[in-house]
Write an enzyme that holds these catalytic residues in place. Structure first.
Site, PDB file in Angstrom:
ATOM      1  N   SER A   9       0.856  -1.191   0.000  1.00  0.00           N
ATOM      2  CA  SER A   9       0.000   0.000   0.000  1.00  0.00           C
ATOM      3  C   SER A   9       0.888   1.235   0.000  1.00  0.00           C
ATOM      4  O   SER A   9       1.672   1.436   0.932  1.00  0.00           O
ATOM      5  CB  SER A   9      -0.881   0.007   1.246  1.00  0.00           C
ATOM      6  OG  SER A   9      -1.362   1.319   1.454  1.00  0.00           O
ATOM      7  N   HIS A  34      -1.177  -1.334  -4.256  1.00  0.00           N
ATOM      8  CA  HIS A  34      -2.450  -1.039  -3.591  1.00  0.00           C
ATOM      9  C   HIS A  34      -2.533   0.475  -3.400  1.00  0.00           C
ATOM     10  O   HIS A  34      -1.649   1.094  -2.813  1.00  0.00           O
ATOM     11  CB  HIS A  34      -2.507  -1.769  -2.245  1.00  0.00           C
ATOM     12  CG  HIS A  34      -3.810  -1.644  -1.545  1.00  0.00           C
ATOM     13  ND1 HIS A  34      -4.919  -2.387  -1.883  1.00  0.00           N
ATOM     14  CD2 HIS A  34      -4.194  -0.853  -0.506  1.00  0.00           C
ATOM     15  CE1 HIS A  34      -5.927  -2.064  -1.087  1.00  0.00           C
ATOM     16  NE2 HIS A  34      -5.516  -1.123  -0.243  1.00  0.00           N
ATOM     17  N   ASP A  36      -4.671   3.518  -2.020  1.00  0.00           N
ATOM     18  CA  ASP A  36      -5.729   3.870  -1.065  1.00  0.00           C
ATOM     19  C   ASP A  36      -6.263   5.273  -1.319  1.00  0.00           C
ATOM     20  O   ASP A  36      -5.530   6.257  -1.214  1.00  0.00           O
ATOM     21  CB  ASP A  36      -5.176   3.799   0.363  1.00  0.00           C
ATOM     22  CG  ASP A  36      -4.998   2.365   0.836  1.00  0.00           C
ATOM     23  OD1 ASP A  36      -5.957   1.578   0.718  1.00  0.00           O
ATOM     24  OD2 ASP A  36      -3.901   2.030   1.300  1.00  0.00           O
ATOM     25  N   MET A  38      -8.816   8.080  -0.051  1.00  0.00           N
ATOM     26  CA  MET A  38      -9.612   8.491   1.116  1.00  0.00           C
ATOM     27  C   MET A  38     -10.122   9.909   0.923  1.00  0.00           C
ATOM     28  O   MET A  38      -9.405  10.754   0.377  1.00  0.00           O
ATOM     29  CB  MET A  38      -8.747   8.425   2.372  1.00  0.00           C
ATOM     30  CG  MET A  38      -8.142   7.050   2.607  1.00  0.00           C
ATOM     31  SD  MET A  38      -7.226   7.006   4.150  1.00  0.00           S
ATOM     32  CE  MET A  38      -6.516   5.353   4.086  1.00  0.00           C
ATOM     33  N   HIS A  67      -8.322   1.007  -3.975  1.00  0.00           N
ATOM     34  CA  HIS A  67      -9.226   0.774  -2.848  1.00  0.00           C
ATOM     35  C   HIS A  67      -9.908   2.105  -2.537  1.00  0.00           C
ATOM     36  O   HIS A  67      -9.307   3.014  -1.975  1.00  0.00           O
ATOM     37  CB  HIS A  67      -8.392   0.267  -1.656  1.00  0.00           C
ATOM     38  CG  HIS A  67      -9.155   0.136  -0.384  1.00  0.00           C
ATOM     39  ND1 HIS A  67      -8.538  -0.085   0.834  1.00  0.00           N
ATOM     40  CD2 HIS A  67     -10.493   0.182  -0.109  1.00  0.00           C
ATOM     41  CE1 HIS A  67      -9.446  -0.151   1.785  1.00  0.00           C
ATOM     42  NE2 HIS A  67     -10.638   0.011   1.240  1.00  0.00           N
ATOM     43  N   MET A  69     -12.121   4.505  -0.618  1.00  0.00           N
ATOM     44  CA  MET A  69     -12.764   4.774   0.670  1.00  0.00           C
ATOM     45  C   MET A  69     -13.380   6.154   0.525  1.00  0.00           C
ATOM     46  O   MET A  69     -12.941   7.136   1.153  1.00  0.00           O
ATOM     47  CB  MET A  69     -11.721   4.727   1.800  1.00  0.00           C
ATOM     48  CG  MET A  69     -11.243   3.306   2.092  1.00  0.00           C
ATOM     49  SD  MET A  69      -9.671   3.231   2.980  1.00  0.00           S
ATOM     50  CE  MET A  69      -8.524   3.327   1.620  1.00  0.00           C
ATOM     51  N   MET A 138     -11.153  -6.086   5.515  1.00  0.00           N
ATOM     52  CA  MET A 138     -10.372  -5.120   6.290  1.00  0.00           C
ATOM     53  C   MET A 138     -10.040  -5.730   7.649  1.00  0.00           C
ATOM     54  O   MET A 138     -10.942  -6.175   8.372  1.00  0.00           O
ATOM     55  CB  MET A 138     -11.160  -3.826   6.499  1.00  0.00           C
ATOM     56  CG  MET A 138     -11.415  -3.000   5.251  1.00  0.00           C
ATOM     57  SD  MET A 138      -9.951  -2.540   4.313  1.00  0.00           S
ATOM     58  CE  MET A 138      -9.027  -1.572   5.520  1.00  0.00           C
ATOM     59  N   GLY A 143      -8.776   4.036   7.093  1.00  0.00           N
ATOM     60  CA  GLY A 143      -8.478   5.448   7.307  1.00  0.00           C
ATOM     61  C   GLY A 143      -7.006   5.750   7.524  1.00  0.00           C
ATOM     62  O   GLY A 143      -6.528   6.817   7.171  1.00  0.00           O
ATOM     63  N   GLY A 146      -0.575   1.646   9.496  1.00  0.00           N
ATOM     64  CA  GLY A 146       0.147   1.437  10.753  1.00  0.00           C
ATOM     65  C   GLY A 146      -0.687   0.997  11.934  1.00  0.00           C
ATOM     66  O   GLY A 146      -0.214   1.029  13.071  1.00  0.00           O
ATOM     67  N   ASP A 176      -6.419  -6.491   4.244  1.00  0.00           N
ATOM     68  CA  ASP A 176      -5.804  -5.161   4.292  1.00  0.00           C
ATOM     69  C   ASP A 176      -5.794  -4.640   5.722  1.00  0.00           C
ATOM     70  O   ASP A 176      -6.858  -4.454   6.321  1.00  0.00           O
ATOM     71  CB  ASP A 176      -6.637  -4.232   3.384  1.00  0.00           C
ATOM     72  CG  ASP A 176      -6.035  -2.833   3.262  1.00  0.00           C
ATOM     73  OD1 ASP A 176      -4.985  -2.565   3.863  1.00  0.00           O
ATOM     74  OD2 ASP A 176      -6.652  -2.022   2.544  1.00  0.00           O
ATOM     75  N   GLY A 198       1.337  -2.029   4.062  1.00  0.00           N
ATOM     76  CA  GLY A 198       1.851  -0.671   3.876  1.00  0.00           C
ATOM     77  C   GLY A 198       3.064  -0.396   4.732  1.00  0.00           C
ATOM     78  O   GLY A 198       4.208  -0.437   4.277  1.00  0.00           O
ATOM     79  N   SER A 199       2.811  -0.144   6.034  1.00  0.00           N
ATOM     80  CA  SER A 199       3.904   0.270   6.914  1.00  0.00           C
ATOM     81  C   SER A 199       4.975  -0.813   7.057  1.00  0.00           C
ATOM     82  O   SER A 199       6.161  -0.497   7.166  1.00  0.00           O
ATOM     83  CB  SER A 199       3.348   0.656   8.282  1.00  0.00           C
ATOM     84  OG  SER A 199       2.519  -0.363   8.792  1.00  0.00           O
TER      85      SER A 199
HETATM   86  C1  DX5 Z   1      -6.194   1.530   5.600  1.00  0.00           C
HETATM   87  C2  DX5 Z   1      -5.705   1.219   4.213  1.00  0.00           C
HETATM   88  C3  DX5 Z   1      -4.603   0.246   4.167  1.00  0.00           C
HETATM   89  C4  DX5 Z   1      -3.346   0.668   4.851  1.00  0.00           C
HETATM   90  C5  DX5 Z   1      -2.602  -0.548   5.268  1.00  0.00           C
HETATM   91  O1  DX5 Z   1      -7.390   2.210   5.527  1.00  0.00           O
HETATM   92  O2  DX5 Z   1      -6.764   0.733   3.427  1.00  0.00           O
HETATM   93  O3  DX5 Z   1      -4.339  -0.140   2.826  1.00  0.00           O
HETATM   94  O4  DX5 Z   1      -2.512   1.433   4.050  1.00  0.00           O
HETATM   95  O5  DX5 Z   1      -1.494  -0.128   5.975  1.00  0.00           O
HETATM   96  P1  DX5 Z   1      -0.768  -1.053   7.038  1.00  0.00           P
HETATM   97  O6  DX5 Z   1      -0.222  -2.233   6.296  1.00  0.00           O
HETATM   98  O7  DX5 Z   1       0.296  -0.164   7.590  1.00  0.00           O
HETATM   99  O8  DX5 Z   1      -1.802  -1.465   8.053  1.00  0.00           O
HETATM  100 ZN    ZN Z   2      -6.377  -0.246   1.450  1.00  0.00          ZN
END
Ligand code: DX5
Ligand code: ZN
Length: 310
Positions: A9, A34, A36, A38, A67, A69, A138, A143, A146, A176, A198-199
């Site tokens: 991500s 991926h 995201d 938002m 993705h 949101m 999820m 949102g 990390g 995710d 992601g993180s």
């Molecule tokens: C959260 C996102 C995720 C997020 C995952 O709303 O949809 O894709 O970036 O990040 P980590 O892997 O750090 O939880």
């Molecule tokens: Zn996501």
């Protein structure tokens, strides 16, 4: 056969260097990007839109997994399709007409996914399974990157896996939120095949090392379970484009010749989009055949890695 995919991500990437970040993470072995989106309305954060998708599209040849949101969701879908998204998924709570939104995604030439928050029941699946290419569970509330993995998601993944298997359809099961090297196998064991992270990837200096460790954990799981699950080492003997070219080349030749050097004449390359529109079924059969074949390169025999939905 299960194809495992790792989808970093970019929410946790360095946005000041986004182009380099996506290039680097693909070079490190990512199977998809991926993306995201938002809107500070459906979720309490604001990120990136179609213009950024357009900007990174030419830099990488892996699918972009958008993705959404955002609420409402329909208006922005054609924009993302034009921006080069391959997969677009959305949350049922963000659409007034879920079936129509799924159709809209397909009409715009993309694969469609439905996303389930930790407290959203899977019931929607009973009614739209035939329109889904991806189900995204999820394991955090959406949102922010990390956050910690919510263990209850494992049960939901198991349920979704059972529903997919009984449907007989090829639907990716993506998870995710909070995925790391130390829990990816547990998530795979529950039935997921596609892992957003992601993180755990971007907050480390060596993306290759993290992705390799994730694949090692998946490999250990497969060795342990002894299932017919096949580990696909993406980014190995052949480059990603070579693999697509192999598939496309065979498609054009109309016969599944075994390729030994990965060098495909440019004349055999066509646009994937056109191929999808023209004959998805033929391509899928071809890829199935490809996945079952052994290829030899520099004395090493391997199964050529091909992503099944391509
Ligand atoms: C959260 C996102 C995720 C997020 C995952 O709303 O949809 O894709 O970036 O990040 P980590 O892997 O750090 O939880
Ligand atoms: Zn996501």
């Amino acid at each position: 056969m299960t194809t495992y995919r790792i989808a970093p991500s970019i929410l946790s990437a360095d946005f000041a260097q986004l182009g380099n970040e996506v290039r680097n993470v693909v070079a490190a072995g990512a199977d998809m990007i991926h993306f995201d989106v938002m809107d500070n309305h459906y979720v309490p954060n604001l990120t990136i839109g179609p213009m950024v998708c357009s900007a990174i599209r030419p830099l990488v040849d892996v699918p972009i997994d958008v993705h959404l949101m955002v609420k409402p969701v329909d208006r922005i879908i054609p924009d993302f399709a034009r921006a080069g998204a391959d997969i677009i998924s959305f949350h049922p709570e963000a659409s007034e007409h879920i079936d129509r939104t799924l159709q809209l995604i397909h009409d715009n030439g993309c694969k469609a996914g439905l996303v389930f928050n930790p407290a959203t029941p899977l019931d929607y699946l009973l009614h739209v399974m035939d329109k889904l290419d991806l189900i995204l569970i999820m394991s955090v509330n959406p949102g922010f990157g990390g956050q910690a993995f919510i263990p209850h998601a494992l049960k939901k993944i198991e349920t979704a896996r059972a529903m997919i298997d009984s449907s007989g359809k090829q639907i990716m099961l993506e998870v995710d939120g909070g995925i790391k090297t130390d829990n990816i196998a547990e998530v795979a064991r529950a039935g997921a095949d596609t892992f957003v992270s992601g993180s755990a990837i971007f907050n480390t200096p060596d993306y290759t090392a993290v992705i390799r460790q994730m694949r090692e954990r998946l490999k250990e799981l497969m060795d342990e379970t002894g299932t017919d699950t096949q580990y696909i080492e993406l980014g190995d003997l052949y480059g990603r484009m070579s693999r697509y070219r192999s598939a496309l080349s065979l498609y054009h030749q109309g016969s599944p010749e075994i390729l030994t050097d990965g060098k495909i004449p440019d004349s055999h390359i066509c646009f994937l989009d056109e191929l999808f529109k023209s004959n998805d079924g033929v391509l899928n059969s071809l890829l199935k055949a490809l996945n079952e074949r052994k290829y030899t390169n520099e004395g090493v025999t391997t199964t050529i890695p091909v992503i099944s939905f391509f």
